[in-house]
Design an enzyme around this catalytic site. Structure first.
Site, PDB file in Angstrom:
ATOM      1  N   ARG A  50       0.850  -1.193   0.000  1.00 46.65           N
ATOM      2  CA  ARG A  50       0.000   0.000   0.000  1.00 46.65           C
ATOM      3  C   ARG A  50       0.883   1.241   0.000  1.00 46.65           C
ATOM      4  O   ARG A  50       1.399   1.645   1.033  1.00 46.65           O
ATOM      5  CB  ARG A  50      -0.907   0.004   1.230  1.00 46.65           C
ATOM      6  CG  ARG A  50      -1.872  -1.171   1.291  1.00 46.65           C
ATOM      7  CD  ARG A  50      -2.635  -1.147   2.602  1.00 46.65           C
ATOM      8  NE  ARG A  50      -3.591  -2.247   2.688  1.00 46.65           N
ATOM      9  CZ  ARG A  50      -4.347  -2.488   3.757  1.00 46.65           C
ATOM     10  NH1 ARG A  50      -4.243  -1.707   4.834  1.00 46.65           N
ATOM     11  NH2 ARG A  50      -5.191  -3.503   3.765  1.00 46.65           N
ATOM     12  N   ASP A  52       1.829   5.196  -0.124  1.00 46.31           N
ATOM     13  CA  ASP A  52       1.215   6.381   0.466  1.00 46.31           C
ATOM     14  C   ASP A  52       0.870   7.411  -0.599  1.00 46.31           C
ATOM     15  O   ASP A  52       1.245   7.283  -1.768  1.00 46.31           O
ATOM     16  CB  ASP A  52       2.164   7.019   1.475  1.00 46.31           C
ATOM     17  CG  ASP A  52       2.304   6.204   2.748  1.00 46.31           C
ATOM     18  OD1 ASP A  52       1.390   5.408   3.038  1.00 46.31           O
ATOM     19  OD2 ASP A  52       3.327   6.367   3.438  1.00 46.31           O
ATOM     20  N   TYR A 111      12.340  -1.057  -3.610  1.00 42.42           N
ATOM     21  CA  TYR A 111      11.993   0.357  -3.709  1.00 42.42           C
ATOM     22  C   TYR A 111      13.160   1.154  -4.269  1.00 42.42           C
ATOM     23  O   TYR A 111      14.334   0.837  -4.031  1.00 42.42           O
ATOM     24  CB  TYR A 111      11.614   0.927  -2.340  1.00 42.42           C
ATOM     25  CG  TYR A 111      10.196   0.589  -1.921  1.00 42.42           C
ATOM     26  CD1 TYR A 111       9.135   1.417  -2.262  1.00 42.42           C
ATOM     27  CD2 TYR A 111       9.930  -0.569  -1.195  1.00 42.42           C
ATOM     28  CE1 TYR A 111       7.841   1.107  -1.883  1.00 42.42           C
ATOM     29  CE2 TYR A 111       8.638  -0.878  -0.813  1.00 42.42           C
ATOM     30  CZ  TYR A 111       7.598  -0.036  -1.158  1.00 42.42           C
ATOM     31  OH  TYR A 111       6.313  -0.354  -0.787  1.00 42.42           O
ATOM     32  N   ARG A 202      11.319   6.059   3.406  1.00 43.94           N
ATOM     33  CA  ARG A 202      11.461   7.516   3.436  1.00 43.94           C
ATOM     34  C   ARG A 202      12.206   7.986   4.683  1.00 43.94           C
ATOM     35  O   ARG A 202      12.964   8.962   4.636  1.00 43.94           O
ATOM     36  CB  ARG A 202      10.082   8.177   3.344  1.00 43.94           C
ATOM     37  CG  ARG A 202       9.414   8.012   1.982  1.00 43.94           C
ATOM     38  CD  ARG A 202       7.943   8.393   2.026  1.00 43.94           C
ATOM     39  NE  ARG A 202       7.766   9.732   2.514  1.00 43.94           N
ATOM     40  CZ  ARG A 202       6.590  10.215   2.952  1.00 43.94           C
ATOM     41  NH1 ARG A 202       5.520   9.429   2.959  1.00 43.94           N
ATOM     42  NH2 ARG A 202       6.502  11.454   3.382  1.00 43.94           N
TER      43      ARG A 202
END
Length: 255
Positions: A50, A52, A111, A202
């Site tokens: 999921r 953001d 990622y 992040r």
């Protein structure tokens, strides 16, 4: 009901994230709406992760169950037709076994985070990179990143609203490279793990940026990790530079 795996690319800026939300646009809702144009009923799809609000995907993976036996190529083409003009595209489609699951069958997530270190405002890359106005020391960031490899309690790098049952995760790889981009040299962070905590990537990138900028010593990353306190984390990098770059399965459904 035949089950189909979908490989999906999207620009996250117009969306409040992947997950369907009340009164806010989401990538999940966009695809479910497109599916309803093909088979008129309520659809619910499942994804590998999921993302953001504002986060992009190069290769998100989801699965859906349909009543009709679709040719995968025709299903991909039909979905892309009904997704227009949204910045969402189905890159590939494959029929899979009925017990295959986009989330639970996955063995690894990958990622990418893009940083553009330049003073002039970003034009073409705006919303797709984290632009900073100073140079970064790649070797210092690599040294700091080494403290994060392996199995650790990542409470420091976990959002307060994270719903994961445990903060313990195994981070398999962080690579940091300088890449020539259209808008100038970029710094790319690539991370691999079976799964990630909410805001983990992040938070890690924001902390390593402080090391690259010279504000933190590389060993400060180790101290932040073992503190297991959110307050010990560096700034959280903005979502626009983050991409879900790939999902790995024991048997690649798109091979």
């Amino acid at each position: 009901m035949p089950r189909y795996a979908l490989k999906i690319e999207y620009h996250g800026a117009p969306f409040a994230g992947w997950q369907r939300q009340k009164d806010q646009p989401s990538v999940q809702e966009a695809i479910e709406t497109a599916l309803a144009r093909l088979e008129p009923r309520e659809h619910r799809i499942n994804a590998a992760g999921r993302t953001d609000a504002g986060v992009h995907a190069l290769a998100q993976v989801a699965h859906c169950d349909l009543t009709r036996d679709w040719d995968p190529f025709r299903l991909m083409e039909a979905l892309n037709h009904h997704l227009k003009p949204l910045p969402v595209a189905v890159l590939d489609c494959a029929q899979v076994a009925g017990d295959w699951h986009a989330r639970f069958s996955a063995r690894e997530r990958r990622y990418l985070f893009r940083v553009l270190p330049r003073r002039a405002p970003a034009t073409f890359a705006k919303g797709q990179v984290w632009q900073i106005g100073h140079a970064l020391d790649i070797e210092a960031m690599r040294e700091g990143a080494r403290h994060l490899i392996g199995q650790h309690d990542f409470t420091t790098f976990r959002a307060s609203i994270c719903q994961a049952a445990s903060p313990v995760k195994t981070l398999d790889e962080i690579t940091i490279t300088r890449v020539e981009g259209l808008s100038g040299d970029e710094i790319h962070f690539r991370l691999r793990a079976r799964s990630f905590l909410h805001n983990q990537v992040r938070s890690i990138v924001g902390t390593l940026e402080r090391v690259g900028a010279g504000a933190w010593e590389p060993d400060a990353v180790r101290r932040a990790l073992i503190a297991c306190e959110r307050a010990a984390c560096g700034p959280v990098a903005p979502p626009g530079g983050l991409y879900l770059a790939g999902v790995v399965y024991p048997d690649n459904p798109f091979a």
